[in-house]
Design an enzyme around this catalytic site. Structure first.
Site, mmCIF file in Angstrom:
data_model
loop_
_atom_site.group_PDB
_atom_site.id
_atom_site.type_symbol
_atom_site.label_atom_id
_atom_site.label_comp_id
_atom_site.label_asym_id
_atom_site.label_seq_id
_atom_site.Cartn_x
_atom_site.Cartn_y
_atom_site.Cartn_z
ATOM 1 N N LYS A 16 4.983 2.302 8.622
ATOM 2 C CA LYS A 16 3.831 3.128 9.020
ATOM 3 C C LYS A 16 2.587 2.269 9.245
ATOM 4 C CE LYS A 16 3.675 6.762 6.583
ATOM 5 N NZ LYS A 16 3.466 7.692 5.474
ATOM 6 N N LYS A 29 0.842 -1.210 0.000
ATOM 7 C CA LYS A 29 0.000 0.000 0.000
ATOM 8 C C LYS A 29 0.863 1.239 0.000
ATOM 9 C CE LYS A 29 -4.003 2.109 0.631
ATOM 10 N NZ LYS A 29 -3.745 2.987 -0.540
ATOM 11 N N THR A 78 -5.021 12.881 6.586
ATOM 12 C CA THR A 78 -3.609 12.943 6.990
ATOM 13 C C THR A 78 -3.394 14.140 7.906
ATOM 14 O OG1 THR A 78 -3.069 11.978 4.853
ATOM 15 C CG2 THR A 78 -1.232 12.794 6.156
ATOM 16 N N SER A 108 -7.298 5.536 4.198
ATOM 17 C CA SER A 108 -7.295 4.766 2.943
ATOM 18 C C SER A 108 -7.714 3.326 3.220
ATOM 19 C CB SER A 108 -5.902 4.761 2.317
ATOM 20 O OG SER A 108 -5.715 5.895 1.521
ATOM 21 N N LYS A 142 5.184 2.114 -2.914
ATOM 22 C CA LYS A 142 5.137 3.509 -3.367
ATOM 23 C C LYS A 142 5.357 3.521 -4.866
ATOM 24 C CE LYS A 142 4.588 7.601 -1.417
ATOM 25 N NZ LYS A 142 3.827 7.910 -0.189
ATOM 26 N N ASN A 159 -1.988 19.435 0.632
ATOM 27 C CA ASN A 159 -3.050 18.661 1.285
ATOM 28 C C ASN A 159 -2.785 18.476 2.779
ATOM 29 O OD1 ASN A 159 -4.015 15.997 2.380
ATOM 30 N ND2 ASN A 159 -5.333 16.186 0.607
#
Ligand SMILES: NC(=O)c1ccc[n+]([C@@H]2O[C@H](COP(=O)([O-])OP(=O)(O)OC[C@H]3O[C@@H](n4cnc5c(N)ncnc54)[C@H](O)[C@@H]3O)[C@@H](O)[C@H]2O)c1
Length: 420
Positions: free
Chosen positions: A94, A70, A190, A353, A106, A221
């Site tokens: 994370k 992810k 976030t 997410s 990523k 963001n």
């Protein structure tokens, strides 16, 4: 000129340092020092002027030990394999810190999207997705937004993948617009998570958030949402910056007014914002200004050894991924500046997410209250777990966060064993 810090080397240094504190043998976590799979793609795109440009993109799956890989997709001129590799690894740790059932990945495309038309950005997004389509999937690897990628682009990824697979697959990507299977609250998640972690840390440090001053590097963001929630909690946001420059105001920036300005700006920048008593400053000025909390929400390698010597903040809050170099971290520690680490601080995004993905797999959608209360529960629990380890072992929170993650990862790795 200072040598460019390799973010993957930075990640390995952090990992090895944490493992040493935890008394781990290298054999226990050797697999985590290597990404599982790496893909480089080159794909042609027809530009608006009729020319053909070939773009390079990457997708790295660092670990699938605890679940499907992810991690977001970045569009930036500096994207390269080392950066994507490091960002993928940080995703693994994370997701383990907040204990959600994902590994880490990523992706990125080496491109400066400034000045490209919407049509060109759509064709780049679709071209990249088509080339990585075999690699990703709702049970394999699930991309999301990152720097310079938007919810609309996630919609195009979902459409490209679903069309190629011949199956409606909203769960292949998260951070989609709500109308196309996205989760309410994802866009803000976030920044909201950064707020929850900052609030909890302030409590532990006996700092009153409502009397605190905050500087925010990166008003995109993550940074703009973190600023919004901190402002609403009464904190004074004295500085903010983005790629167009920085603003400083001793009396505090009017964050709702700045958010409105950014919303109206054609490139969503703080450039041109006016307020009484506001001064302009540069990136260095933001990183070294006098404040209680310095929220980093731009890119990696911002707090280098040299910058760390000049940081005046009491706490560095890592909304961005990898914003502090290994050497910079050491200087902060020596100077008693607390670094609230990225793999905890900005985990609210991937946590939401995860909620989006669960909703997509179940075709059953939650309301904002359910999303935000679950986000708060997970973030506060993760914060307390990390803080307890840091407090007990008298180590920096970054090392504690890695130790919490490593323990979870190693436990599953031991149960799964080694194939062949
Ligand atoms: N979006 C998410 O859900 C999410 C989740 C976790 C971590 N992150 C991380 O947070 C960071 C920011 O991501 P984002 O999604 O907000 O991206 P974004 O593109 O929305 O915002 C990035 C911001 O940084 C600014 N910026 C770029 N270079 C700068 C510089 N040199 N100085 C000052 N500002 C600069 C940009 O102008 C922009 O305002 C990245 O490290 C990303 O990996 C994002």
């Amino acid at each position: 000129m200072a040598q460019k810090t390799n973010p993957f080397e930075n990640m390995l240094e952090q990992l090895d340092a944490a493992a040493e504190i935890a008394g781990l043998d290298k054999q226990d976590y050797i697999t985590l020092r290597y990404p599982e799979r790496e893909l480089t793609v080159n794909f042609p795109v027809k530009m608006d002027d009729g020319s053909i440009r070939v773009f390079t993109g990457y997708r790295v799956q660092h670990s699938t030990v605890r679940g499907p890989a992810k991690g977001g997709i970045r569009f930036h001129p500096d994207v390269d394999m080392d950066e994507v590799r490091a960002l993928a690894a940080w995703m693994t740790f994370k997701c383990a810190v907040v204990d959600i059932p994902y590994g880490g990945a990523k992706g990125g495309v080496t491109v400066d999207p400034t000045g490209l038309s919407q049509g060109e950005i759509e064709r780049i997004t679709r071209g990249y997705t088509a080339k990585i389509a075999d690699f990703i999937g709702p049970e394999k690897d699930i991309p999301a937004t990152d720097v310079n990628t938007t919810q609309q682009m996630m919609g195009w990824i979902m459409d490209t993948y679903s069309t190629l697979a011949g199956v409606y697959s909203p769960g292949v990507v998260t951070s989609k617009p709500v109308e196309a299977g996205g989760s309410v609250g994802r866009k803000e998640a976030t920044g909201l998570g950064v707020f929850f972690v900052t609030r909890e840390l302030a409590k532990k440090l006996n700092m009153d958030l409502a009397k605190s001053t905050v500087a925010v590097q990166g008003f995109g963001n993550v940074g703009s949402n973190a600023a919004k929630y901190l402002y609403e909690a009464g904190a004074k946001i004295v500085a903010a910056s983005d790629v167009s420059g920085g603003l400083y105001c001793e009396d505090g920036i009017d964050i709702p007014a700045l958010l409105e300005h950014v919303e109206k700006h054609p490139r969503r920048l703080i450039e041109g914002y006016r307020q009484d008593g506001i001064k302009t400053t540069d990136n260095h000025g933001i990183l070294t200004c006098k404040c209680d909390f310095l929220v980093l929400a731009a890119l990696e390698n911002q707090i280098t050894e040299e910058v760390a010597k000049e940081v005046q903040a009491k706490v560095v809050v890592e909304g961005a991924n990898g914003p502090t170099t290994f050497a910079g971290d050491k200087v902060l520690e020596e100077r008693g500046v607390i670094a609230c680490p990225d793999i905890l601080t900005n985990a609210g995004g991937v946590t939401c997410s995860y909620f989006e993905w669960v909703q997509n797999l179940q075709h059953h959608y939650w309301d904002l209250e359910t999303v935000n209360s679950n986000l708060e529960r997970i973030m506060v629990k993760a914060f307390n777990e990390v803080y307890e380890v840091a407090d007990e072992l008298k180590i920096p929170m970054r090392m504690a966060a890695y130790i919490v993650a490593l323990k979870r990862l190693i436990a599953v790795q031991k149960i799964r064993g080694i194939f062949l």
